[in-house]
Design a protein around this motif. Sequence first.
Motif, mmCIF file in Angstrom:
data_model
loop_
_atom_site.group_PDB
_atom_site.id
_atom_site.type_symbol
_atom_site.label_atom_id
_atom_site.label_comp_id
_atom_site.label_asym_id
_atom_site.label_seq_id
_atom_site.Cartn_x
_atom_site.Cartn_y
_atom_site.Cartn_z
ATOM 1 N N GLU A 78 0.863 -1.194 0.000
ATOM 2 C CA GLU A 78 0.000 0.000 0.000
ATOM 3 C C GLU A 78 0.888 1.228 0.000
ATOM 4 O O GLU A 78 1.809 1.322 0.807
ATOM 5 C CB GLU A 78 -0.897 -0.047 1.254
ATOM 6 C CG GLU A 78 -1.675 1.213 1.559
ATOM 7 C CD GLU A 78 -2.641 1.601 0.450
ATOM 8 O OE1 GLU A 78 -2.323 2.546 -0.287
ATOM 9 O OE2 GLU A 78 -3.687 0.933 0.311
ATOM 10 N N ASP A 79 0.631 2.159 -0.932
ATOM 11 C CA ASP A 79 1.496 3.340 -1.018
ATOM 12 C C ASP A 79 0.983 4.521 -0.193
ATOM 13 O O ASP A 79 1.714 5.483 0.013
ATOM 14 C CB ASP A 79 1.698 3.763 -2.476
ATOM 15 C CG ASP A 79 0.388 4.086 -3.162
ATOM 16 O OD1 ASP A 79 -0.598 3.377 -2.905
ATOM 17 O OD2 ASP A 79 0.359 5.048 -3.942
ATOM 18 N N GLU A 80 -0.271 4.464 0.272
ATOM 19 C CA GLU A 80 -0.766 5.539 1.146
ATOM 20 C C GLU A 80 -0.268 5.268 2.564
ATOM 21 O O GLU A 80 -0.736 4.341 3.230
ATOM 22 C CB GLU A 80 -2.296 5.536 1.171
ATOM 23 C CG GLU A 80 -2.951 6.185 -0.019
ATOM 24 C CD GLU A 80 -4.465 6.012 0.050
ATOM 25 O OE1 GLU A 80 -5.068 6.392 1.064
ATOM 26 O OE2 GLU A 80 -5.024 5.451 -0.902
ATOM 27 N N ASP A 139 -2.898 -3.141 -2.598
ATOM 28 C CA ASP A 139 -3.619 -2.028 -3.194
ATOM 29 C C ASP A 139 -3.531 -2.123 -4.718
ATOM 30 O O ASP A 139 -2.518 -2.559 -5.265
ATOM 31 C CB ASP A 139 -2.986 -0.715 -2.692
ATOM 32 C CG ASP A 139 -3.761 0.495 -3.166
ATOM 33 O OD1 ASP A 139 -4.994 0.390 -3.316
ATOM 34 O OD2 ASP A 139 -3.131 1.545 -3.381
ATOM 35 N N MET A 158 -3.871 0.532 -7.040
ATOM 36 C CA MET A 158 -3.095 1.624 -7.631
ATOM 37 C C MET A 158 -1.797 1.823 -6.864
ATOM 38 O O MET A 158 -1.805 2.313 -5.741
ATOM 39 C CB MET A 158 -3.903 2.925 -7.610
ATOM 40 C CG MET A 158 -5.234 2.837 -8.339
ATOM 41 S SD MET A 158 -5.037 2.498 -10.108
ATOM 42 C CE MET A 158 -4.606 4.144 -10.672
ATOM 43 N N LYS A 160 -12.333 0.688 -0.894
ATOM 44 C CA LYS A 160 -11.991 1.801 0.007
ATOM 45 C C LYS A 160 -13.132 2.819 -0.032
ATOM 46 O O LYS A 160 -13.662 3.078 -1.111
ATOM 47 C CB LYS A 160 -10.707 2.478 -0.464
ATOM 48 C CG LYS A 160 -9.454 1.644 -0.336
ATOM 49 C CD LYS A 160 -8.300 2.473 -0.874
ATOM 50 C CE LYS A 160 -6.983 1.732 -0.747
ATOM 51 N NZ LYS A 160 -5.865 2.475 -1.325
HETATM 52 CA CA CA Z 1 -2.640 3.517 -3.996
#
Ligand code: CA
Length: 227
Positions: A7-9, A52, A54, A102
Motif C-alpha cells: 500500500e502506497d498511502e 492495493d 493503484m 476503500k
Molecule cells: Ca494507492
Amino acid sequence: MRLLLVEDEKDLAQAICITLRNRNYIVDWAEDGKIAWDYLETINNYVVAIIDWMLPNLSGLELCKIMRQHNYHLPVIILTARSSIADRVIGLDAGADDYLNKPFGMEELLARVRALQRRSPVFQSTNLQVGSLLLNYDKFTMQNINELNKNSIVLTAKEFQLLEYFMQHPGQILSQDQIRLRLWDLSDDCVSNVVAAQVRLLRRKLVECNYPDAIQTIRGLGYRLNI
Ligand code: CA
C-alpha cells in the motif's frame, strides 16, 4: 501468522499495520509492487497478501498476475476505490481471491483476512502436534497431553510464533538469523539478543508443561526442539 501489505498511502498502511499487529499478525509493509516482489522472494511464510490496486512502479494487479505466473498461491485481497463490476472482474481475473472497496472498516478487513488464511497453503489446522506437545491455534495455548492434569499454558504472540516455528521443524537446528527473519517484521530494528531473550521466555513456559530441556542450545549454530 505473517501477512504482506502492499500500500502506497502511508497513513492507511500504518493504520492497517497497527490493527493487524494488535491481532498478533506479523506484517511486512511494502510501499510499491517492486518492493513487495522482493519480499515475496525472500519470505516464504506469508499466509495472505493485502495489495492495493493503484501503486507506483508495478500496479497491484500486475503484481498479482506475476505472483500467479510464478506459482505463488497465497491468497490475495485487492484494495481499491474502483467498485464497478467490470473492475471486480478484472481484479479476479488477475488472480485476486477477494476484493475490498476503500474506504473500509478494519473489522471487515480482519474478517476477510481470517476467511482467506484458512485457504492459505501455509496455514495450519487448529492444532499442531509434536510428540506429546500440542499447540492450539484458536486459543494460543500449548499443552503436554502426557501430563495427568493436561494444563493448557497460554502463550504470548511471540512465544506462540517461536514454538510454532520449532514445531514445524522438530529436531532441526534453527539459527538466530532464521528465527529473527521468521518472527519479526523486516522493518523491526531488533536488538542483537532478542532471539535469545525470546527463547528464554518460551523455555520457562515449557518447564511449566514439564518439558525442561525441550529447546537445546547448539553452540554457534542456534537452537533445536527436542521433544
Ligand atoms: Ca494507492
